[in-house]
Design an enzyme around this catalytic site. Structure first.
Site, PDB file in Angstrom:
ATOM      1  N   LEU A 118       0.849  -1.192   0.000  1.00  0.00           N
ATOM      2  CA  LEU A 118       0.000   0.000   0.000  1.00  0.00           C
ATOM      3  C   LEU A 118       0.879   1.234   0.000  1.00  0.00           C
ATOM      4  O   LEU A 118       1.775   1.369   0.839  1.00  0.00           O
ATOM      5  CB  LEU A 118      -0.893  -0.001   1.250  1.00  0.00           C
ATOM      6  CG  LEU A 118      -1.745   1.233   1.512  1.00  0.00           C
ATOM      7  CD1 LEU A 118      -2.881   1.337   0.507  1.00  0.00           C
ATOM      8  CD2 LEU A 118      -2.321   1.189   2.931  1.00  0.00           C
TER       9      LEU A 118
ATOM     10  N   GLY B 260      -0.587   8.058  -3.195  1.00  0.00           N
ATOM     11  CA  GLY B 260      -0.461   8.774  -4.453  1.00  0.00           C
ATOM     12  C   GLY B 260      -0.766  10.251  -4.314  1.00  0.00           C
ATOM     13  O   GLY B 260      -1.516  10.665  -3.429  1.00  0.00           O
TER      14      GLY B 260
ATOM     15  N   ASP C 175       4.074   7.823  -4.317  1.00  0.00           N
ATOM     16  CA  ASP C 175       4.093   7.793  -5.781  1.00  0.00           C
ATOM     17  C   ASP C 175       3.770   9.169  -6.329  1.00  0.00           C
ATOM     18  O   ASP C 175       2.727   9.741  -6.026  1.00  0.00           O
ATOM     19  CB  ASP C 175       3.055   6.789  -6.295  1.00  0.00           C
ATOM     20  CG  ASP C 175       2.890   6.896  -7.805  1.00  0.00           C
ATOM     21  OD1 ASP C 175       3.750   6.372  -8.531  1.00  0.00           O
ATOM     22  OD2 ASP C 175       1.898   7.511  -8.259  1.00  0.00           O
TER      23      ASP C 175
ATOM     24  N   TYR D   3       2.893  15.580 -12.708  1.00  0.00           N
ATOM     25  CA  TYR D   3       2.026  16.088 -11.650  1.00  0.00           C
ATOM     26  C   TYR D   3       2.483  17.472 -11.169  1.00  0.00           C
ATOM     27  O   TYR D   3       1.728  18.157 -10.469  1.00  0.00           O
ATOM     28  CB  TYR D   3       2.007  15.153 -10.440  1.00  0.00           C
ATOM     29  CG  TYR D   3       1.519  13.747 -10.691  1.00  0.00           C
ATOM     30  CD1 TYR D   3       0.913  13.381 -11.892  1.00  0.00           C
ATOM     31  CD2 TYR D   3       1.675  12.766  -9.717  1.00  0.00           C
ATOM     32  CE1 TYR D   3       0.492  12.077 -12.107  1.00  0.00           C
ATOM     33  CE2 TYR D   3       1.242  11.463  -9.912  1.00  0.00           C
ATOM     34  CZ  TYR D   3       0.654  11.124 -11.121  1.00  0.00           C
ATOM     35  OH  TYR D   3       0.234   9.823 -11.319  1.00  0.00           O
TER      36      TYR D   3
ATOM     37  N   LYS E 251       7.708   9.233 -12.191  1.00  0.00           N
ATOM     38  CA  LYS E 251       7.523   8.835 -13.582  1.00  0.00           C
ATOM     39  C   LYS E 251       8.101   9.882 -14.537  1.00  0.00           C
ATOM     40  O   LYS E 251       8.019  11.087 -14.266  1.00  0.00           O
ATOM     41  CB  LYS E 251       6.034   8.652 -13.897  1.00  0.00           C
ATOM     42  CG  LYS E 251       5.271   7.822 -12.890  1.00  0.00           C
ATOM     43  CD  LYS E 251       3.779   7.836 -13.196  1.00  0.00           C
ATOM     44  CE  LYS E 251       2.961   7.283 -12.049  1.00  0.00           C
ATOM     45  NZ  LYS E 251       2.976   8.130 -10.835  1.00  0.00           N
TER      46      LYS E 251
ATOM     47  N   HIS F 137       5.810   7.000 -17.967  1.00  0.00           N
ATOM     48  CA  HIS F 137       4.417   7.315 -17.627  1.00  0.00           C
ATOM     49  C   HIS F 137       3.405   6.788 -18.654  1.00  0.00           C
ATOM     50  O   HIS F 137       2.274   6.476 -18.313  1.00  0.00           O
ATOM     51  CB  HIS F 137       4.260   8.833 -17.493  1.00  0.00           C
ATOM     52  CG  HIS F 137       3.151   9.254 -16.598  1.00  0.00           C
ATOM     53  ND1 HIS F 137       3.236  10.348 -15.774  1.00  0.00           N
ATOM     54  CD2 HIS F 137       1.914   8.748 -16.381  1.00  0.00           C
ATOM     55  CE1 HIS F 137       2.108  10.493 -15.093  1.00  0.00           C
ATOM     56  NE2 HIS F 137       1.284   9.535 -15.457  1.00  0.00           N
TER      57      HIS F 137
END
Length: 294
Positions: free
Chosen positions: A17, A20, A45, A50, A75, A108
């Site tokens: 777990l 994000g 993550d 982003y 990513k 990505h």
């Protein structure tokens, strides 16, 4: 509480777990990640696209948690594909995150129409792996044919494939393809959040009667039921939230177990309708984004 670990195909372990930060505003990211780390999450993550890697880095610094206890994933975006560009993209990401080594670095998206750039980017990841700058490498949103083309042209099997998976879109064929190659499937939008804001025609997974009934049987929320479904089926999950109570709720999924019948009933909710963009339409022209240096 210790989070169960999943062993990747190169022997590295990742928490089952994680946390994000997709769509988390840059100015809210540090606080949200700090909350997650104080709750007990140890895998974060993020992604260059982003535009909040610096906020993740700030939270890591503030937390005081030893770097060896954290698992940091980010990513590379498609505008930084190509061998040299991807090597430089690592430098940008590491600088924003404030780390020398990234635990998991992934591509990505595939670029189906310019797959040579995808291959060159992945070969740069292989170089970073060989040089010890990353611990594991992988991909995101790669379909079975993308995986086949990648494996034919490179030497390191991706450790993970981060894909859209939730009860309304299970992607069973892709999950099988990942498993066949020893690739861990990592679920983004694991509780179906994308169905709320992209396509609400099927309603909200959080209000699904089947999930509500299962949740009531275990005295758990529908979100907790969905996360447990992923974990029991061997997927790694990265729920996101900026709300402290939900961050804590999503973490509390290791004290119950779903039955085989319950797992099957959740599988049966699959509509086959993707919430995110079709992987075949991804191009630099449509989805290009300049990733800043800092």
């Amino acid at each position: 509480m210790a989070i169960p670990q999943i062993e990747l195909n190169n022997g590295i372990h990742i928490p089952a777990l994680g946390f994000g930060v997709y769509q988390t505003p840059p100015d809210e990211t540090a606080t949200a990640v700090e909350t997650a780390l104080s709750t007990g999450y140890r895998h974060i993550d993020t992604a260059a696209a982003y535009l909040n890697e610096s906020g993740v880095g700030e939270a890591i610094r503030r937390s005081g948690i030893d770097r060896s206890e954290l698992f940091i994933e980010t990513k590379i975006w498609i505008t930084d594909y190509g061998y040299d560009a991807t090597l430089h993209a690592f430098d940008k990401a590491a600088g924003k995150l404030g780390v020398e080594q990234i635990d998991l670095l992934i591509l990505h998206q595939a670029l189906p129409g310019e797959f040579n750039l995808t291959i060159d980017a992945y070969k740069a990841l292989e170089r970073l792996l060989a040089d010890g700058k990353v611990k594991a490498i992988g991909v995101s949103n790669f379909m079975p044919d993308h995986l086949a083309r990648l494996l034919d042209a490179t030497s390191v099997v991706p450790a993970v494939n981060q894909i859209e998976v939730h009860p309304y879109f299970r992607q069973s064929a892709l999950l099988d393809a990942d498993a066949e190659h020893g690739i861990v499937s990592q679920a983004w939008s694991p509780i179906g959040g994308i169905t709320f804001y992209r396509d609400g025609s099927h309603g909200s997974t959080l209000e699904d009667p089947t999930l509500q009934k299962i949740g009531a049987a275990h005295e758990k929320t529908t979100a907790q039921v969905m996360l447990r479904w992923h974990i029991q089926q061997g997927r790694q999950v990265i729920p996101k939230s900026v709300t402290p109570s939900r961050i804590a709720e999503n973490f509390d999924v290791f004290d119950f177990e779903l039955t085989n019948d319950e797992l099957a009933s959740i599988d049966a909710l699959d509509t086959g309708v993707r919430g995110g963009p079709e992987p075949e339409v991804i191009t630099r022209e449509k989805f290009g984004l300049t990733i800043p240096e800092a």
